[in-house]
Design an enzyme around this catalytic site. Structure first.
Site, PDB file in Angstrom:
ATOM      1  CG  ASN A 208      -0.243  -0.062   2.510  1.00 27.25           C
ATOM      2  OD1 ASN A 208       0.770   0.612   2.695  1.00 27.25           O
ATOM      3  ND2 ASN A 208      -0.729  -0.877   3.426  1.00 27.25           N
ATOM      4  CG  ASP A 277      -6.493  -5.128   6.797  1.00 25.57           C
ATOM      5  OD1 ASP A 277      -5.742  -5.042   7.787  1.00 25.57           O
ATOM      6  OD2 ASP A 277      -7.266  -4.207   6.443  1.00 25.57           O
ATOM      7  CE  LYS A 287       7.640 -12.555 -14.966  1.00 34.18           C
ATOM      8  NZ  LYS A 287       8.404 -12.045 -16.090  1.00 34.18           N
ATOM      9  CG  PHE A 324      -2.018   5.340  13.775  1.00 32.10           C
ATOM     10  CD1 PHE A 324      -1.329   4.929  14.906  1.00 32.10           C
ATOM     11  CD2 PHE A 324      -1.777   6.612  13.270  1.00 32.10           C
ATOM     12  CE1 PHE A 324      -0.411   5.757  15.528  1.00 32.10           C
ATOM     13  CE2 PHE A 324      -0.863   7.451  13.883  1.00 32.10           C
ATOM     14  CZ  PHE A 324      -0.179   7.016  15.015  1.00 32.10           C
ATOM     15  CE  LYS A 338      -9.418   0.128  11.590  1.00 34.21           C
ATOM     16  NZ  LYS A 338      -8.385   0.806  10.802  1.00 34.21           N
ATOM     17  CE  LYS A 342      -8.645  -3.399  14.516  1.00 36.07           C
ATOM     18  NZ  LYS A 342      -7.663  -3.302  13.463  1.00 36.07           N
TER      19      LYS A 342
END
Ligand SMILES: Cc1cc2nc3c(=O)[nH]c(=O)nc-3n(C[C@H](O)[C@H](O)[C@H](O)COP(=O)(O)O)c2cc1C
Length: 402
Positions: A208, A277, A287, A324, A338, A342
């Site tokens: 990301n 995630d 490959k 975060f 969250k 969590k």
């Protein structure tokens, strides 16, 4: 950074005296009040006028010159100094101070000060490695004088080795660190930062846009204030902050395992990383080739990675766990969910689609939500300022528990 700080720069007679001009200019940019004392020999290398112009203050050289005011200069400068920086420091000045010699304005003022004195030595390699110079340095270190080690490189005298004065930018950074209050000594933090990557085959991976900047700033803030910091970082292009223990990882599972190794012994886990995630269920060991057929497609099935924040939020004992939430929609609702699911102590939420709040930015726009449901919005800030707010909050929570 140095507003209201009096920094006395002592310049001695070495070729690196020209670099002290850059140093003074950088200190002024950081808003310090800079006073320069030069040795007679230093004035043969750079004119006092250069320093006077950059420091916007008179430059002191001669102890017996008509006083400019009624202060005795070596006493008034010694007393007003917040820090004394000798850059460049010749073998001569190091030897004089180590042996209690005070025969000019600079040595006399150093002898009279109670402020921290920092030397940035610069000299020919043989001079620097001379056992007499090394013995003087060791002796002064034992007395509490500090030294910014010279760099290894090609010197003006065409020799290669240690002896080149540390770069002015690094000297300024050293000073910044020494002005920080060490209020986190005895605390141990784990900070995670950056993205993770998940391989698809030996040449491809998914990841990301996380740059790691926020986590690195948090690690830096903690370390400067005296905490022991373990920075567990996914791949980034950032220079790790000095003094942190850096553990590089690739996948989310690697990051999870690294946190697991240190979690029991830490006071806080600050999870600024953006681990993936999901990961491909199967990683091809060769490959993957495209096929020469019409409407060729590649379907990759993704499976869940461990949820690091949730796992450690659930098993924590006295540790503080900070999460975060980087979202693009329904920021507060997602962040609150969250926080509860969590079992976090607080969550730092940011809308990454907002101006000034993206992954690669140096700034961030955050909202902090704590266990009591208090929501605090902050304006656009440099990531180092956000790091300070987060570390202050972590410190308070740790202190409240003890
Ligand atoms: C061209 C030149 C360059 C010098 N460079 C250095 C140096 O980098 N480091 C050093 O310790 N001495 C150097 N010296 C020797 C010092 O200038 C000499 O030891 C002097 O006594 C230092 O005086 P001070 O410490 O009072 O400034 C150099 C001398 C000359 C002529």
């Amino acid at each position: 950074m140095f507003k209201d700080k009096n920094i006395i720069v002592g310049v001695t007679g070495g070729i690196a005296a020209y670099k002290a001009a850059d140093l003074v200019s950088r200190l002024k940019k950081e808003k310090a009040n800079v006073e320069v004392i030069m040795t007679e020999n230093a004035t043969k290398f750079v004119s006092p006028l250069t320093f006077q112009t950059l420091a916007l203050n008179p430059v002191y050289v001669d102890m017996f010159k008509e006083p400019r005011n009624y202060d005795v200069e070596h006493i008034s400068l010694a007393e007003k100094a917040d820090v004394f920086l000798i850059a460049p420091a010749t073998a001569n000045i190091i030897g004089k101070i180590a042996n209690g010699i005070a025969d000019d304005l600079l040595t006399t003022t150093i002898m009279a000060t109670r402020a921290k004195v920092i030397f940035a030595p610069a000299m020919n390699t043989n001079m620097y490695l001379n056992p007499i110079v090394q013995k003087n340095i060791e002796y002064l270190k034992k007395l509490g004088y500090e030294f910014i080690d010279p760099a290894v490189g090609m010197l003006a005298c065409q020799t290669y080795g240690p002896g080149r004065m540390a770069e002015p930018a690094d000297i300024v950074q050293y000073l910044k660190n020494s002005f920080y209050s060490k209020d986190l000594i005895g605390m141990k933090f784990i900070v995670t930062a950056g993205p993770t990557i998940e391989p698809i085959d030996p040449v491809r991976y998914v990841t990301n846009h996380s740059s790691g900047k926020m986590g690195y700033k948090i690690a830096e803030e903690g370390q400067k204030r005296g905490a022991e910091v373990i920075l567990i970082s996914g791949p980034t292009n950032l220079k790790p902050p000095e003094g942190v223990q850096l553990i590089r990882v690739n996948t989310t599972l690697d990051m999870f395992n690294a946190v697991k190794e240190y979690f029991d012994r830490c006071h806080a886990l600050i999870k600024a990383a953006a681990p993936l995630d999901y990961k491909p269920e199967v990683v091809s060991d060769v490959k993957i080739k495209k096929k020469n057929i019409e409407n060729d497609e590649l379907n990759i099935k993704y499976i869940r990675n461990p949820d690091i924040a949730a796992y450690f939020g659930k098993i924590k004992k006295d540790q503080i766990v900070v999460g975060f939430a980087a979202e693009t929609n329904d920021l507060i609702e997602n962040a609150k969910e969250k926080l509860i699911n969590k079992n976090l102590d607080f969550i730092v939420a940011n809308d990454v689609s907002k101006d000034g709040a993206g992954f690669k930015e140096d700034t961030n726009v955050v909202t902090i939500i704590d266990r009591e449901g208090i929501i605090t919005d902050y304006p656009i800030m440099d990531k180092s300022e956000v790091a300070k707010i987060i570390i202050d909050k972590v410190k308070k929570l740790i202190e409240d528990k003890s």
